[in-house]
Design an enzyme around this catalytic site. Structure first.
Site, PDB file in Angstrom:
ATOM      1  N   GLY A  40      -7.071   5.457   5.130  1.00  9.35           N
ATOM      2  CA  GLY A  40      -6.652   6.396   4.086  1.00  9.35           C
ATOM      3  C   GLY A  40      -7.050   7.811   4.468  1.00  9.35           C
TER       4      GLY A  40
ATOM      5  N   ASP B 184     -15.224  -1.129   8.929  1.00  7.41           N
ATOM      6  CA  ASP B 184     -15.925  -1.549   7.714  1.00  7.41           C
ATOM      7  C   ASP B 184     -17.042  -2.535   8.042  1.00  7.41           C
ATOM      8  OD1 ASP B 184     -14.129  -0.066   6.227  1.00  7.41           O
ATOM      9  OD2 ASP B 184     -12.906  -1.784   5.607  1.00  7.41           O
TER      10      ASP B 184
ATOM     11  N   ASN C 262      -9.746  -0.545  10.496  1.00  8.38           N
ATOM     12  CA  ASN C 262      -8.501  -0.029   9.911  1.00  8.38           C
ATOM     13  C   ASN C 262      -7.918   0.993  10.881  1.00  8.38           C
ATOM     14  OD1 ASN C 262      -8.799  -1.170   7.031  1.00  8.38           O
ATOM     15  ND2 ASN C 262     -10.762  -0.212   7.424  1.00  8.38           N
TER      16      ASN C 262
ATOM     17  N   TYR D  33      -9.461   3.291  -5.305  1.00 11.65           N
ATOM     18  CA  TYR D  33      -8.477   4.337  -5.555  1.00 11.65           C
ATOM     19  C   TYR D  33      -8.560   4.978  -6.934  1.00 11.65           C
ATOM     20  CZ  TYR D  33      -6.782   2.300  -1.288  1.00 11.65           C
ATOM     21  OH  TYR D  33      -6.707   1.827  -0.005  1.00 11.65           O
TER      22      TYR D  33
ATOM     23  N   ARG E 283     -11.182   3.392  11.281  1.00 11.40           N
ATOM     24  CA  ARG E 283     -12.343   3.306  10.380  1.00 11.40           C
ATOM     25  C   ARG E 283     -12.831   1.869  10.374  1.00 11.40           C
ATOM     26  NH1 ARG E 283     -10.853   3.312   4.960  1.00 11.40           N
ATOM     27  NH2 ARG E 283     -11.965   1.349   4.940  1.00 11.40           N
TER      28      ARG E 283
ATOM     29  N   GLU F 186     -13.902  -5.461   9.590  1.00  4.12           N
ATOM     30  CA  GLU F 186     -12.560  -5.171  10.103  1.00  4.12           C
ATOM     31  C   GLU F 186     -12.496  -3.734  10.588  1.00  4.12           C
ATOM     32  OE1 GLU F 186      -9.383  -4.569   7.398  1.00  4.12           O
ATOM     33  OE2 GLU F 186     -10.618  -3.483   5.960  1.00  4.12           O
TER      34      GLU F 186
ATOM     35  N   GLU G  97       0.807  -1.224   0.000  1.00 10.61           N
ATOM     36  CA  GLU G  97       0.000   0.000   0.000  1.00 10.61           C
ATOM     37  C   GLU G  97       0.843   1.278   0.000  1.00 10.61           C
ATOM     38  OE1 GLU G  97      -3.750  -0.401   2.546  1.00 10.61           O
ATOM     39  OE2 GLU G  97      -2.599  -2.155   3.110  1.00 10.61           O
TER      40      GLU G  97
ATOM     41  N   SER H 172      -6.439  -3.363   1.470  1.00 10.48           N
ATOM     42  CA  SER H 172      -6.689  -2.914   0.093  1.00 10.48           C
ATOM     43  C   SER H 172      -7.183  -3.998  -0.849  1.00 10.48           C
ATOM     44  CB  SER H 172      -5.442  -2.261  -0.504  1.00 10.48           C
ATOM     45  OG  SER H 172      -5.309  -0.971   0.020  1.00 10.48           O
TER      46      SER H 172
HETATM   47  N1  LIG Z   1     -17.710 -11.479   3.996  1.00 11.00           N
HETATM   48  C1  LIG Z   1     -17.867 -10.554   3.032  1.00 11.00           C
HETATM   49  N2  LIG Z   1     -19.062 -10.420   2.412  1.00 11.00           N
HETATM   50  C2  LIG Z   1     -19.218  -9.519   1.415  1.00 11.00           C
HETATM   51  N3  LIG Z   1     -18.246  -8.704   0.964  1.00 11.00           N
HETATM   52  C3  LIG Z   1     -17.037  -8.795   1.551  1.00 11.00           C
HETATM   53  C4  LIG Z   1     -16.779  -9.726   2.611  1.00 11.00           C
HETATM   54  N4  LIG Z   1     -15.484  -9.602   2.973  1.00 11.00           N
HETATM   55  C5  LIG Z   1     -14.959  -8.631   2.186  1.00 11.00           C
HETATM   56  N5  LIG Z   1     -15.878  -8.145   1.331  1.00 11.00           N
HETATM   57  C6  LIG Z   1     -15.667  -7.065   0.336  1.00 11.00           C
HETATM   58  O1  LIG Z   1     -14.277  -6.871   0.142  1.00 11.00           O
HETATM   59  C7  LIG Z   1     -13.845  -5.594   0.651  1.00 11.00           C
HETATM   60  C8  LIG Z   1     -12.509  -5.714   1.387  1.00 11.00           C
HETATM   61  O2  LIG Z   1     -12.623  -6.600   2.489  1.00 11.00           O
HETATM   62  P1  LIG Z   1     -12.055  -6.275   3.931  1.00 11.00           P
HETATM   63  O3  LIG Z   1     -12.377  -7.427   4.798  1.00 11.00           O
HETATM   64  O4  LIG Z   1     -12.546  -4.942   4.392  1.00 11.00           O
HETATM   65  O5  LIG Z   1     -10.488  -6.286   3.701  1.00 11.00           O
HETATM   66  P2  LIG Z   1      -9.422  -5.174   3.279  1.00 11.00           P
HETATM   67  O6  LIG Z   1     -10.133  -3.849   3.188  1.00 11.00           O
HETATM   68  O7  LIG Z   1      -8.423  -5.217   4.393  1.00 11.00           O
HETATM   69  O8  LIG Z   1      -8.873  -5.654   1.998  1.00 11.00           O
HETATM   70  C9  LIG Z   1     -14.987  -5.148   1.563  1.00 11.00           C
HETATM   71  O9  LIG Z   1     -15.017  -3.748   1.673  1.00 11.00           O
HETATM   72  C10 LIG Z   1     -16.199  -5.754   0.866  1.00 11.00           C
HETATM   73  O10 LIG Z   1     -16.611  -4.972  -0.235  1.00 11.00           O
HETATM   74 MG   LIG Z   2     -11.632  -2.993   4.395  1.00  5.50          MG
END
Ligand SMILES: Nc1ncnc2c1ncn2[C@@H]1O[C@H](COP(=O)(O)OP(=O)(O)O)[C@@H](O)[C@H]1O
Ligand SMILES: [Mg+2]
Length: 346
Positions: A299, A280, A295, A239, A278, A293, A13, A173
């Protein structure tokens, strides 16, 4: 005040971190602070206006940037800093490693401490703590490379069937993340995630809406809803300008808004984050907000989600940067023990 902004670093990143750090440095300078932008990967001081040039480096060159903590600790500018503002995303900058280094050096820094950063970076550890705190999170299984057991169809059934989400346990990311629609796609998705981590998380796919909540100090800011035009909120849609639509405050009724904000605060408390974070979420069609998760170094480019949420309560980007710095200093003042031996590494 004399502030060092740490930006860049050696994680995947890096380019985003350079943009985040450049924006923060500019904002703090505009508020009259004496700011040095320092790249811990090289020990190099980036002069105002050159941070974006660094971000434009081709991926191949970025991969060659060494991890060099000695360069960081011996940087004169770090020794003189009254505050270190962390603008590193992913890897050593966000997983507690740099935080531990700064602890050893006796420096005050913004954001979550070593343990909190490490727990938030580890999605499986975070999810255990969410479950303990009564925060809904998608059903999951963790696979470790060293255990040699790959996810299989029985696991898929136990998680409620397809689609499933397969992702590295400690990467950001959306690198290495796949949505798996059937048994045949499971193994390739697992191998793809293993390219980024020794631990792979498999989660139930939560359909519905994408929400994120910035937490500034003890306050949950207005919720942002993200609608990626391509379906998945991946690296591209995160991004690339115009790839996603953002709504802030999200179109939710008052009860759902406070429920999600309350869950965000609870998630931050569960992980013991500080100053800024932040959180999610996926909001399922039945109205359940599932926490994905937290963060700890979100960003902070002027067009990122945190500044967007802050704007909805009348805080400018500069206000947010100033507030994060002030929160870090207040916290450090409260936590300082007068009898603690002073570490003079830096
Ligand atoms: N269990 C899930 N169900 C639906 N969408 C998901 C799920 N896990 C991840 N995503 C999608 O992928 C994106 C990134 O996942 P995330 O767990 O936030 O990891 P990171 O942001 O660290 O890559 C999420 O914002 C969402 O759009
Ligand atoms: Mg995320």
């Amino acid at each position: 005040m004399n502030i060092v902004v740490l930006l860049g670093g050696s994680s995947a990143e890096r380019p985003i971190s350079l943009r985040t750090g450049a924006g923060i440095a500019r904002a703090l300078r505009a508020r009259g602070h004496d700011v040095t932008a320092l790249d811990p990967a090289t020990g190099a001081v980036l002069l105002p206006g050159t941070e974006e040039t660094q971000a434009a480096l081709p991926a191949g060159e970025v991969a060659l940037v060494p991890r060099n903590s000695t360069a960081l600790l011996s940087a004169g500018s770090l020794r003189d800093a009254e505050l270190v503002f962390l603008a590193l995303h992913g890897g050593a900058g966000e997983d507690g490693t740099i935080q531990a280094l700064l602890d050893l050096a006796g420096k005050t820094y913004t954001g979550s401490g070593m343990l909190s950063s490490a727990m938030a970076m580890d999605k499986a550890v975070s999810k255990k703590l969410f479950e303990h705190a009564g925060i809904p999170t998608p059903a999951w299984r963790l696979y470790r490379r060293r255990e040699g057991k790959a996810p299989d169809d029985a696991m898929a059934r136990a998680l409620g069937g397809y689609p499933l989400v397969v992702k590295p346990n400690d990467e950001g990311s959306t690198f290495g993340l796949s949505i798996v629609e059937n048994a045949e796609a499971l193994q390739p998705a697992y191998e793809e995630a293993l390219r980024y981590s020794n631990q792979v998380l498999v989660e139930a796919f939560i359909p519905g809406r994408e929400l994120t909540v910035a937490v500034l100090g003890e306050q949950a800011l207005p919720i942002v809803e993200i609608r990626p035009k391509g379906g998945l909120y991946d690296y591209e849609s995160k991004y690339t300008a115009g790839r996603s639509e953002y709504f802030c405050p999200a179109d939710l009724d008052a009860a759902k808004t406070s429920e999600v904000q309350e869950l965000s605060l609870r998630a931050c408390r569960a992980l013991d984050t500080a100053d800024i974070a932040r959180v999610d979420f996926r909001l399922a069609p039945d109205g359940t907000p599932y926490c994905l998760e937290v963060n700890t170094i979100p960003g902070m480019t002027p067009t990122s989600l945190v500044p967007m949420a802050a704007k909805a309560v009348g805080l400018s980007f500069e206000d947010v940067c100033e507030r994060v710095a002030a929160l870090a200093l207040e916290r450090a003042a409260k936590e300082r023990r007068p009898d603690a031996p002073r570490n003079e590494l830096a």
